[in-house]
Design an enzyme around this catalytic site. Structure first.
Site, PDB file in Angstrom:
ATOM      1  N   LYS A   1      -6.330  -4.961  -3.302  1.00 50.26           N
ATOM      2  CA  LYS A   1      -6.889  -5.693  -2.161  1.00 50.26           C
ATOM      3  C   LYS A   1      -7.972  -4.845  -1.496  1.00 50.26           C
ATOM      4  O   LYS A   1      -7.810  -3.636  -1.342  1.00 50.26           O
ATOM      5  CB  LYS A   1      -5.811  -6.101  -1.155  1.00 50.26           C
ATOM      6  CG  LYS A   1      -5.098  -4.976  -0.432  1.00 50.26           C
ATOM      7  CD  LYS A   1      -4.034  -5.555   0.498  1.00 50.26           C
ATOM      8  CE  LYS A   1      -3.309  -4.494   1.300  1.00 50.26           C
ATOM      9  NZ  LYS A   1      -4.170  -3.772   2.266  1.00 50.26           N
TER      10      LYS A   1
ATOM     11  N   ASP B   1       0.797  -1.241   0.000  1.00 51.19           N
ATOM     12  CA  ASP B   1       0.000   0.000   0.000  1.00 51.19           C
ATOM     13  C   ASP B   1       0.827   1.287   0.000  1.00 51.19           C
ATOM     14  O   ASP B   1       0.505   2.241   0.723  1.00 51.19           O
ATOM     15  CB  ASP B   1      -0.948   0.017   1.203  1.00 51.19           C
ATOM     16  CG  ASP B   1      -1.892  -1.162   1.235  1.00 51.19           C
ATOM     17  OD1 ASP B   1      -1.991  -1.877   0.221  1.00 51.19           O
ATOM     18  OD2 ASP B   1      -2.529  -1.381   2.282  1.00 51.19           O
TER      19      ASP B   1
ATOM     20  N   CYS C   1      -2.097  -3.005   7.696  1.00 49.35           N
ATOM     21  CA  CYS C   1      -2.074  -3.900   6.536  1.00 49.35           C
ATOM     22  C   CYS C   1      -0.828  -4.779   6.476  1.00 49.35           C
ATOM     23  O   CYS C   1      -0.902  -5.926   6.039  1.00 49.35           O
ATOM     24  CB  CYS C   1      -2.225  -3.086   5.256  1.00 49.35           C
ATOM     25  SG  CYS C   1      -3.845  -2.287   5.112  1.00 49.35           S
TER      26      CYS C   1
END
Length: 244
Positions: free
Chosen positions: A147, A38, A180
């Protein structure tokens, strides 16, 4: 088709040992993956989602530089590079409605409900917020995966991609360490993957103690912790030992 490596030839694989906490870990780079979690404007750039939600992103620049270094070393050693982008479709169907806990706990969704003018701008696919930061650009041979939740294993083909390539060792970088990154590493642990976090190539969402707590959890219960310089040293040609 196997990924080429300057550190091995047709005589067999090559193993290296990475100094880490709580102990060193040995792996074959060609059966390992570097996972970049990310590294989007949302998480690493002023004006992105985390910044707008009240989280401090002022110290993300060194993390971006360290990820660049780690990616370069991993690619040269023949490791698979996997880039994750967290987010949803423009209508936020993938985010889940009121029946989903994600609807209630996602700070991006909560921020947009509090500030309706941001609707459609935070973590929406195709938006500036969703894009990877300019400094980090996937190359041919890398894999880029969207995702919809914190974990990179949830509703993605990550597990099948790794298993089909015989990959068991995962090296993690990215943001946020305590959300995450840790979620993906934990899920990997339950699926029998060996997870390593490069601590100076990650950044937390929240105060500094959150970073320390996440790293403590990882090295104590779920994986290993190292750093970018040590990782790069482990991938240098002089660090490899041949396996039959």
């Amino acid at each position: 088709m196997p990924r080429p490596s300057p550190c091995a030839d047709s005589g067999g694989g090559m193993m290296t040992t990475l100094t880490a906490r709580p102990e060193a870990i040995t792996f074959d780079p060609q059966q390992s993956a570097l996972i970049v979690v990310d590294m989007q404007n949302a998480y690493a750039t002023p004006g992105g989602y985390l910044d707008l939600a009240g989280f401090d992103v002022s110290t993300t620049r060194p993390v971006i530089a360290n990820i660049q270094t780690a990616v370069t070393a991993a690619r040269a050693a023949g490791m698979l590079i996997i880039w994750f982008q967290n987010g949803w479709d423009e209508q936020y169907v993938e985010a889940g409605g009121p029946g989903s806990p994600n609807f209630h706990k996602s700070n991006a969704l909560k921020t947009m409900r509090k500030q309706p003018q941001l609707q459609g701008k935070l973590l929406a696919k195709g938006s500036w917020d969703y894009q990877l930061v300019d400094e980090l650009v996937p190359q041919p041979g890398d894999i880029v995966l969207p995702k919809p939740r914190y974990s990179g294993f949830f509703n993605t083909p990550l597990d099948s991609i790794l298993r089909s390539r015989g990959i068991r060792h995962l090296v993690f970088t990215g943001i946020a360490t305590n959300v995450c990154v840790e979620s993906t590493l934990r899920d990997g642990f339950f699926l029998e993957y060996f997870g390593v976090v490069l601590e100076d190539a990650t950044h937390q969402a929240g105060p500094e103690f959150v970073q320390k707590a996440a790293l403590f959890n990882i090295e104590t219960f779920f994986g290993w912790v190292s750093d970018v310089e040590t990782f790069c040293d482990a991938l240098s040609p002089t660090s490899f030992a041949r396996i039959a």
